[in-house]
Design a protein around this motif. Structure first.
Motif, PDB file in Angstrom:
ATOM      1  N   TRP A 164       0.776  -1.236   0.000  1.00  0.00           N
ATOM      2  CA  TRP A 164       0.000   0.000   0.000  1.00  0.00           C
ATOM      3  C   TRP A 164       0.807   1.286   0.000  1.00  0.00           C
ATOM      4  N   LEU A 165       2.110   1.209   0.311  1.00  0.00           N
ATOM      5  CA  LEU A 165       2.870   2.446   0.448  1.00  0.00           C
ATOM      6  C   LEU A 165       2.978   3.213  -0.868  1.00  0.00           C
ATOM      7  N   ALA A 166       3.037   2.530  -1.996  1.00  0.00           N
ATOM      8  CA  ALA A 166       3.158   3.218  -3.290  1.00  0.00           C
ATOM      9  C   ALA A 166       1.968   4.147  -3.525  1.00  0.00           C
ATOM     10  N   GLU A 167       0.774   3.655  -3.247  1.00  0.00           N
ATOM     11  CA  GLU A 167      -0.407   4.489  -3.452  1.00  0.00           C
ATOM     12  C   GLU A 167      -0.444   5.647  -2.456  1.00  0.00           C
ATOM     13  N   PHE A 168      -0.068   5.377  -1.223  1.00  0.00           N
ATOM     14  CA  PHE A 168       0.003   6.444  -0.219  1.00  0.00           C
ATOM     15  C   PHE A 168       0.957   7.535  -0.677  1.00  0.00           C
ATOM     16  N   CYS A 169       2.152   7.157  -1.120  1.00  0.00           N
ATOM     17  CA  CYS A 169       3.151   8.135  -1.548  1.00  0.00           C
ATOM     18  C   CYS A 169       2.673   8.913  -2.772  1.00  0.00           C
ATOM     19  N   TRP A 170       2.026   8.228  -3.693  1.00  0.00           N
ATOM     20  CA  TRP A 170       1.512   8.891  -4.878  1.00  0.00           C
ATOM     21  C   TRP A 170       0.472   9.939  -4.508  1.00  0.00           C
ATOM     22  N   GLY A 177      11.657  -4.407  -4.405  1.00  0.00           N
ATOM     23  CA  GLY A 177      11.835  -4.897  -5.764  1.00  0.00           C
ATOM     24  C   GLY A 177      10.518  -5.170  -6.466  1.00  0.00           C
ATOM     25  N   PRO A 178      10.424  -6.280  -7.205  1.00  0.00           N
ATOM     26  CA  PRO A 178       9.219  -6.584  -7.989  1.00  0.00           C
ATOM     27  C   PRO A 178       7.965  -6.761  -7.146  1.00  0.00           C
ATOM     28  N   GLY A 179       8.119  -7.023  -5.854  1.00  0.00           N
ATOM     29  CA  GLY A 179       6.949  -7.205  -5.004  1.00  0.00           C
ATOM     30  C   GLY A 179       6.244  -5.916  -4.624  1.00  0.00           C
ATOM     31  N   TYR A 180       6.863  -4.783  -4.933  1.00  0.00           N
ATOM     32  CA  TYR A 180       6.292  -3.480  -4.555  1.00  0.00           C
ATOM     33  C   TYR A 180       5.163  -3.133  -5.514  1.00  0.00           C
ATOM     34  N   LEU A 181       3.927  -3.118  -5.006  1.00  0.00           N
ATOM     35  CA  LEU A 181       2.769  -2.907  -5.854  1.00  0.00           C
ATOM     36  C   LEU A 181       2.642  -1.458  -6.286  1.00  0.00           C
ATOM     37  N   PRO A 182       2.377  -1.198  -7.566  1.00  0.00           N
ATOM     38  CA  PRO A 182       2.215   0.178  -8.046  1.00  0.00           C
ATOM     39  C   PRO A 182       0.923   0.784  -7.533  1.00  0.00           C
ATOM     40  N   PRO A 183       0.840   2.120  -7.526  1.00  0.00           N
ATOM     41  CA  PRO A 183      -0.376   2.768  -7.045  1.00  0.00           C
ATOM     42  C   PRO A 183      -1.515   2.636  -8.025  1.00  0.00           C
ATOM     43  N   VAL A 184      -2.723   2.734  -7.502  1.00  0.00           N
ATOM     44  CA  VAL A 184      -3.904   2.848  -8.347  1.00  0.00           C
ATOM     45  C   VAL A 184      -4.088   4.338  -8.586  1.00  0.00           C
ATOM     46  N   THR A 185      -3.722   4.805  -9.740  1.00  0.00           N
ATOM     47  CA  THR A 185      -3.645   6.247  -9.992  1.00  0.00           C
ATOM     48  C   THR A 185      -4.997   6.838 -10.336  1.00  0.00           C
ATOM     49  N   LYS A 186      -5.831   6.886  -9.312  1.00  0.00           N
ATOM     50  CA  LYS A 186      -7.143   7.507  -9.470  1.00  0.00           C
ATOM     51  C   LYS A 186      -7.526   8.137  -8.146  1.00  0.00           C
ATOM     52  N   LEU A 187      -7.622   9.459  -8.138  1.00  0.00           N
ATOM     53  CA  LEU A 187      -7.961  10.172  -6.898  1.00  0.00           C
ATOM     54  C   LEU A 187      -9.464  10.172  -6.673  1.00  0.00           C
TER      55      LEU A 187
END
Length: 245
Positions: free
Chosen positions: A202-208, A235-245
């Motif tokens: 979840w951190l990727a989406e939080f940071c985004w 690494g590859p396990g880091y899930l990308p954000p869902v880029t929708k506010l």
């Protein structure tokens, strides 16, 4: 998590150690200690701002500390340039300004970004109503293994989870320094499990979201650093954000 060890670190670490095994342990201890420091700075940044955080920004102690913690990464240090440059522009910030921005971002309001894991994990839940309770229970199990008891109802806060990773890295560093490789490797496995099950999800989406809504260099810079760090760590396990506010 990356296993890269910079050449500079390898050359400088434990110069008086002759035994190859002890030399390897000394290098691994230093890497784990650097990772501990990086997680600790990120955790401090995402707690409500206090005198210590404001002073670290104004004096640039935070920037210097992060740069020192990243030295072992070699060329990968450049991944953090943008975030560090933003933090370097915070030498005139005040604690009042930080507190106002923190409240705007993480308090109540239209621009709010939730700093809690449960807010991002609803897609995983078969029972949405119990999802927050499930996440809290799983996190408590992680913490209880090390006799850690976070403030109640803050178990899934981003700063708490980052601080827990700092704690695990510190324990790993101690294990390598004390010549306990089995314990050190077990701690690395626990770190990977925690990233797999929690921060990495979840951190990727939080940071985004923080970067999209921040109005200060401090929190945009912190989000950039945290995102770059977890990408490298997980690494590859880091899930990308869902880029929708």
């Amino acid at each position: 998590m990356t296993d890269q060890i910079g050449r500079r670190l390898s050359a400088e670490a434990a110069p008086n150690v002759i035994d190859p095994r002890e030399r390897a342990f000394a290098i691994l201890a230093r890497v784990a200690s650097s990772r501990e420091t990086m997680y600790r700075w990120l955790a401090l940044g995402f707690y409500a701002p206090d005198d210590q955080f404001a002073e670290a920004l104004i004096s640039q102690r935070l920037v210097y500390g992060v740069v020192a913690a990243l030295e072992w990464l070699g060329k990968d240090q450049q991944l953090f340039d943008e975030g560090l440059q933003r933090l370097q522009r915070c030498c005139a910030v005040t604690q009042i300004e930080l507190a106002a921005e923190y409240q705007r971002l993480f308090g109540k309001g239209l621009d709010r970004v939730s700093p809690r894991e449960a807010a991002y994990r609803w897609r995983d839940a078969s029972d949405l109503l119990n999802n927050g309770e499930t996440i809290t229970r799983l996190l408590r199990l992680h913490y209880q293994q090390f006799n850690i008891a976070p403030v109640a109802e803050r178990e899934d806060h981003v700063a708490v989870e980052l601080e827990f990773m700092s704690f695990l890295c510190g324990r790993e560093a101690e294990s390598w320094s004390n010549g306990l490789p089995d314990m050190a490797r077990q701690l690395r496995r626990h770190q990977k499990s925690f990233l797999d099950d929690h921060l990495g999800r979840w951190l990727a989406e939080f940071c985004w979201r923080v970067q999209a809504r921040a109005m200060s260099n401090a929190y945009e810079g912190l989000a950039q650093l945290a995102d770059a760090w977890l990408k490298l760590e997980h690494g590859p396990g880091y899930l990308p954000p869902v880029t929708k506010l």
